[in-house]
Scaffold this active site. Structure first.
Site, PDB file in Angstrom:
ATOM      1  N   CYS A 100       0.847  -1.185   0.000  1.00  0.00           N
ATOM      2  CA  CYS A 100       0.000   0.000   0.000  1.00  0.00           C
ATOM      3  C   CYS A 100       0.889   1.244   0.000  1.00  0.00           C
ATOM      4  CB  CYS A 100      -0.909  -0.012   1.223  1.00  0.00           C
ATOM      5  SG  CYS A 100      -2.229   1.198   1.174  1.00  0.00           S
ATOM      6  N   HIS A 101       0.560   2.227  -0.841  1.00  0.00           N
ATOM      7  CA  HIS A 101       1.360   3.440  -0.923  1.00  0.00           C
ATOM      8  C   HIS A 101       1.163   4.329   0.313  1.00  0.00           C
ATOM      9  CE1 HIS A 101       0.973   2.179  -5.140  1.00  0.00           C
ATOM     10  NE2 HIS A 101       2.146   2.750  -5.313  1.00  0.00           N
ATOM     11  N   MET A 154      -8.266   1.719   1.313  1.00  0.00           N
ATOM     12  CA  MET A 154      -7.553   0.844   2.248  1.00  0.00           C
ATOM     13  C   MET A 154      -7.354   1.534   3.597  1.00  0.00           C
ATOM     14  SD  MET A 154      -7.132  -2.059   0.852  1.00  0.00           S
ATOM     15  CE  MET A 154      -8.705  -1.811   0.045  1.00  0.00           C
ATOM     16  N   GLU A 155      -7.086   2.827   3.556  1.00  0.00           N
ATOM     17  CA  GLU A 155      -6.947   3.575   4.806  1.00  0.00           C
ATOM     18  C   GLU A 155      -8.257   3.576   5.586  1.00  0.00           C
ATOM     19  OE1 GLU A 155      -3.519   4.578   2.419  1.00  0.00           O
ATOM     20  OE2 GLU A 155      -5.631   4.382   1.944  1.00  0.00           O
ATOM     21  N   ASP A 185     -11.613  -5.162  22.392  1.00  0.00           N
ATOM     22  CA  ASP A 185     -10.671  -5.170  23.508  1.00  0.00           C
ATOM     23  C   ASP A 185     -11.254  -4.473  24.741  1.00  0.00           C
ATOM     24  OD1 ASP A 185      -7.915  -5.376  24.756  1.00  0.00           O
ATOM     25  OD2 ASP A 185      -8.144  -3.189  24.664  1.00  0.00           O
TER      26      ASP A 185
END
Length: 305
Positions: free
Chosen positions: A64-65, A99-100, A114
């Site tokens: 990924c860039h 993607m981010e 969590d």
């Protein structure tokens, strides 16, 4: 295998919005709504996790860039059977930011898990009810090209290798240049010439006559045999000093202070841009991908007048 070369794309406004849900027990949702989760504020923690994940996406996805993210907006809310997270990412870049956004959503949902895992475990310490699901890109958008790029044209780029040893079939930097130029949807004509001032001038003039722009690679150092910038200055109608300064700055990020040894420059010959760069593979990749191809249409239009 490797990162996709995006040097031929334009930097435009990019936006992506991703969404996902974590299914939780009813008692967990009640505790979240009442602010009774032992670890603290679920929404604030999830937002921080999302933003950190967005900024570190290339560390998680190897191909990924690295993108200049300009904004991240995170929304966390309880829904009927769990918690929904939505992440919107904006950037001005050569490739999309989905993607981010997906990494942001995934990290936020894991953070929620969590935070509430003590409430979600059953008697045997398992998680029979907890489930992250429907993580997806809700939508993505891309802005138009910058004004001077609106009508992208394909050009013929001349590439001149200046070397007393490199020839066709033994020119790795030239091969890299050919791939970059073709990936940017332009065509290339290659030339080879020795480190001789008069020969360089003749070959460059020929390339200028046959091409829309010319890249001359090699012979830019300070050694006695490095004469390429001196030969080209005899041809330049105008010299673009800023090119050498910008290349030196970009190159310094790769090779440090050694970049100061380069006498890279650019100028106009017969109304066409001519770029003078070092002959190493790294220098060719830096100059073409970060400077020359990014503004080639603009360079050509300005040189023609």
């Amino acid at each position: 295998m490797g990162m996709v070369d995006i040097s031929g794309k334009f930097e435009v406004e990019r936006e992506a919005r991703a969404r996902g849900v974590i299914r939780l027990r009813r008692r967990t949702l009640n505790a979240i709504k009442a602010g009774e989760v032992e670890k603290g504020d679920i929404a604030e923690a999830a937002k921080i996790a999302a933003i950190m994940a967005v900024k570190n996406t290339p560390l998680l996805l190897p191909y990924c860039h690295t993108l200049p993210v300009t904004g991240v907006d995170v929304n966390v809310q309880t829904v009927r059977d769990g918690v929904e997270v939505e992440v919107q990412v904006k950037a001005v870049a050569r490739t999309g930011v989905e993607m981010e956004a997906l990494c942001g959503v995934s990290a936020a949902l894991l953070c929620v898990w969590d935070m509430v895992k003590a409430l979600e475990k059953d008697e045997s310490g398992q998680y029979p009810h907890t489930e992250i699901r429907t993580v997806r890109v809700a939508e993505k958008h891309k802005g138009g090209a910058p004004e001077h790029h609106r009508e992208k044209r394909r050009f013929v780029v001349g590439y001149v290798t200046v070397s007393s040893s490199r020839r066709q079939g033994d020119d790795p930097a030239g091969d890299v240049a050919e791939r970059l130029i073709k990936n940017a949807e332009h065509s290339i004509r290659r030339y080879w010439v020795s480190d001789d001032t008069e020969q360089i001038k003749r070959v460059v003039e020929r390339a200028v006559d046959e091409c829309d722009a010319v890249v001359v690679s090699g012979g830019t150092g300070v050694a006695p045999e490095d004469v390429t910038p001196d030969a080209l200055r005899q041809l330049f109608e105008k010299e673009a000093w800023g090119f050498g300064m910008l290349f030196c700055l970009a190159s310094a990020q790769q090779v440090g202070s050694a970049s100061a040894l380069s006498r890279s420059t650019a100028g106009v010959v017969k109304g066409k841009p001519v770029f003078c760069i070092p002959g190493s593979v790294g220098a060719v990749r830096t100059a073409l991908s970060r400077i020359v191809l990014a503004e080639l249409d603009h360079w050509i239009k300005q040189a023609r007048g």
